[in-house]
Structure formats: C-alpha cells, structure tokens
Design an enzyme around this catalytic site. Sequence first.
Site, PDB file in Angstrom:
ATOM      1  N   HIS A 175     -11.984  11.189   5.206  1.00 52.94           N
ATOM      2  CA  HIS A 175     -11.577  11.086   3.895  1.00 52.94           C
ATOM      3  C   HIS A 175     -10.050  12.052   3.423  1.00 52.94           C
ATOM      4  O   HIS A 175     -10.031  12.878   4.279  1.00 52.94           O
ATOM      5  CB  HIS A 175     -12.573  11.787   3.054  1.00 52.94           C
ATOM      6  N   ASP A 212       4.490  -5.083   2.713  1.00 50.96           N
ATOM      7  CA  ASP A 212       5.099  -6.368   2.771  1.00 50.96           C
ATOM      8  C   ASP A 212       5.945  -6.401   4.051  1.00 50.96           C
ATOM      9  O   ASP A 212       6.335  -5.802   4.755  1.00 50.96           O
ATOM     10  CB  ASP A 212       5.716  -6.684   1.533  1.00 50.96           C
ATOM     11  N   ARG A 263      10.981   4.511  -4.785  1.00 49.72           N
ATOM     12  CA  ARG A 263      11.194   3.939  -3.323  1.00 49.72           C
ATOM     13  C   ARG A 263      10.964   5.107  -2.251  1.00 49.72           C
ATOM     14  O   ARG A 263      10.271   4.788  -1.433  1.00 49.72           O
ATOM     15  CB  ARG A 263      12.386   3.030  -3.294  1.00 49.72           C
ATOM     16  N   TYR A 282       8.613  -5.541  -3.204  1.00 51.40           N
ATOM     17  CA  TYR A 282       7.930  -4.329  -3.493  1.00 51.40           C
ATOM     18  C   TYR A 282       6.476  -4.804  -3.567  1.00 51.40           C
ATOM     19  O   TYR A 282       5.560  -4.097  -4.531  1.00 51.40           O
ATOM     20  CB  TYR A 282       8.370  -3.871  -5.171  1.00 51.40           C
ATOM     21  N   GLY A 283       5.951  -5.120  -2.486  1.00 54.02           N
ATOM     22  CA  GLY A 283       4.579  -5.699  -2.653  1.00 54.02           C
ATOM     23  C   GLY A 283       3.875  -4.773  -1.669  1.00 54.02           C
ATOM     24  O   GLY A 283       2.590  -4.996  -1.172  1.00 54.02           O
ATOM     25  N   ASN A 284       4.326  -3.312  -1.692  1.00 53.68           N
ATOM     26  CA  ASN A 284       3.419  -2.354  -0.918  1.00 53.68           C
ATOM     27  C   ASN A 284       2.490  -1.773  -1.532  1.00 53.68           C
ATOM     28  O   ASN A 284       2.751  -1.471  -2.967  1.00 53.68           O
ATOM     29  CB  ASN A 284       4.800  -1.458  -0.257  1.00 53.68           C
TER      30      ASN A 284
END
Length: 144
Positions: A22, A30, A109, A131-133
């Site tokens: 946890h 990406d 970023r 920016y698909g992270n």
Amino acid sequence: MLKGIHPALSPELLKTLAEMGHGDEIVLADTHFPAHSLHKNVIRADGISIDILLEAITPLFEFDAYVDAPLLMMKAVEGDSLDPNVETRYLNAIESAVGFTPNLTCLERFDFYTRAKQAYAVVVSGEIAKYGNIIIKKGVTPIL
C-alpha cells in the site's frame, strides 16, 4: 494461463502487482515515455493500450483511499495540445472494470518524471497517445 486473469497481464506484471504494498505506485507509460532512463524496473507491454491495461489491472488493485487522487496524469506542456479523449478513455476503462472512478489530478511534465522515478515500476505500453501516461497509487487490500 490462469483462469480469471486478463490476457493482457504478463507473468512479470502480475508478479509486480502482487509485490507492491500500500502506498506504492506504478506508472503505465505511453510508447514515448523515457522509462529506461528514469527507472530500473521497466516492464514491457508492447502493443497493449493503457485503457486495456487499466481494465486488466484495476479489478486486482485497491486504490489508495488516503490520498486526494490515487490517479495522476501528465499535463500538456505550455503551447502543446492534449487530446481530452485520452483521460476519458482511461476513466471509462476503470469505471467499466470496477464500477467507479477514483479522483485524478494532473502534474507538470517534470513533476510527473520525478514521481515516476519513485514508483515501484514503469510499464511501457503500446499506447501512442501524446501525454498518455498515468500513475496509479495502490491502497490497502482488504482481507476477505
């Protein structure tokens, strides 16, 4: 092959998810993400989009309930554009898999890169969206 396990989950990724405690975070990156220069624990998921990975991972994964937003994405750099459908696609995948969507916030970023360095692992996907992270923070798994 195991029954009930999504075929997008490799043995290495399943092992990593089980090892995480946890508060640990995992980055779903990406194809453009500098994973190997930021992290030593890089898992390849070539050809698999992040929404598919989210559908596979989130039923096995408790989100951290003790933070405001257990989901983090990268903001577009000033002057650059971001496809709003990417976030929608990811949240829809989570909703479809677990029936709700946790809170999400966006980081600049380089703040995202700093956070990624501290993650348990980085999964390089086949996602081609700019920016698909996304970073997911694991919560306490209830004992049944």
